[in-house]
Design an enzyme around this catalytic site. Sequence first.
Site, PDB file in Angstrom:
ATOM      1  CG  HIS A 157      -2.080   0.914   1.086  1.00 24.91           C
ATOM      2  ND1 HIS A 157      -2.009   2.261   1.316  1.00 24.91           N
ATOM      3  CD2 HIS A 157      -3.350   0.678   0.684  1.00 24.91           C
ATOM      4  CE1 HIS A 157      -3.197   2.807   1.094  1.00 24.91           C
ATOM      5  NE2 HIS A 157      -4.029   1.866   0.705  1.00 24.91           N
TER       6      HIS A 157
ATOM      7  CG  ASP B 133      -8.259  -4.240  -2.963  1.00 27.37           C
ATOM      8  OD1 ASP B 133      -7.468  -3.313  -3.176  1.00 27.37           O
ATOM      9  OD2 ASP B 133      -9.486  -4.083  -2.931  1.00 27.37           O
TER      10      ASP B 133
END
Length: 429
Positions: free
Chosen positions: A306, A363
């Site tokens: 991320h 996700d």
Amino acid sequence: MTDKKASMSLPGGNFDYPVLEGTVGPEVIDIRKLYGQTGMFTYDPGFTSTASCESAITYIDGEKGILLHRGYPIDQLAENSTFMELSYLLLHGELPSKKELDQFSYTISRHTMVHEQLASFFRGFRRDAHPMAIMCGVVGALSSFYHDSTDITDPEQRMIASHRLIAKMPTIAAMAFKYSLGQPFMYPQNSLSFTGNCLRLCFGVPAEPSEVNPVIERAMRRIFILHADHEQNASTSTVRLAGSSGANPFACIAAGIACLWGPAHGGANEAALNMLREIGTTKRIPEYIARAKDKEDPFRLMGFGHRVYKNFDPRAKVMKATADEVLKELNISDPVLDVAKELEQIALHDDYFIEKKLYPNVDFYSGVILNAIGFPTDMFTALFAVARTVGWVAQWNEMIADPDQKIGRPRQLYVGATQRDYVPVDKRG
Ligand code: SDX
């Protein structure tokens, strides 16, 4: 406001720039006058060190793995709130009273249907069109139906357009799903919750009554809450940039949908499940870990890493617990979940991932749940867009209402040809 200054010693001299501080998080150096004073730009592709705006909606501490919506921690909201309550909070800044929440939910429910002519838009798509291709087209087309809510200078019209977008996204996403199945479109049922209505629109059929499973409704509600907003991510920044030109809100959200589709962003939930399926068994995990670490191999572990979180994505923790809960309650044993858990454990103990601070993100587990509920992988990002629409419209409203707002227009470091004269084609080499 502080009287702190950042001093820069540049070829043209020494310059001081104000340091601004927020309520929490990194301070910023206000360089708005830099180019005018020095003739220089800053350079920050990917905006890793750039604050593009002032916002009061969502705060992320990537090092600590903290996510707050208007100050409330995401795990508390996922456990205790509803998507309508969170939508009110994101749009208006405070948790609603019961009366305010009932009124807001009623207002949203009265916008869930789409113009009947909108259904004809779907006929132009192939049956195997990706739902995100349909969402980009159909949501952008909403602006051709709602000329009464595209005057962005009118706060009331902005809020009507925001309500319309929040309410219609589940209807449009479900229509895309039904169209791919060759099944008739369902009409919204306003007696259901936002999440329950979305599930019925997707899985109900006109031929028989449909009950929404409360376990699935609770899981779906959490998924929507976890995906609602996330500070200045790529798609939200796209919506803000589109909105900064004065484009109507429907066009701006269509732009956000287009950006979310990318596998590096919202498309990662679809890519992550496809990756877990390709890995297939825990025995093949080392092969894929090696590929993820191989600089020569473009493969990346989808659902991992991320830009901001250099610790666990707090949403991934809730998502993992929800995946366990849903599969247990539905009595489904999905080998993909075993692969996901084993992959997470191996990666989290591997020096490469530890050194680069790569953790599972929102996700990584969401696809396992959505698959268990019965959604095909190509619907995952469309469902992400349904949830993120409230974040997009909240951020869009905040931007339009900002008195300092102006059109976004970044500059560049030019590395192309310097001026040269045109050469007629018969004189070229
Ligand atoms: C979302 O921004 C948001 O808030 C997004 C989001 C939201 O709610 O809006 O949180 C939703 O988009 C989550 C992210 C979903 N994307 C994926 O899961 C795709 C896989 N992840 C990567 O592509 C990547 O981690 C990004 C795009 C998410 C972040 O990339 P960055 O911040 O640009 O980091 P990077 O690409 O510079 O990576 C840093 C290093 C690199 O190695 P070096 O060049 O330094 O040697 O880490 C490596 C990368 O190669 N790396 C990975 C990796 N992610 C980064 N290596 C293997 N597998 C990965 N997944």
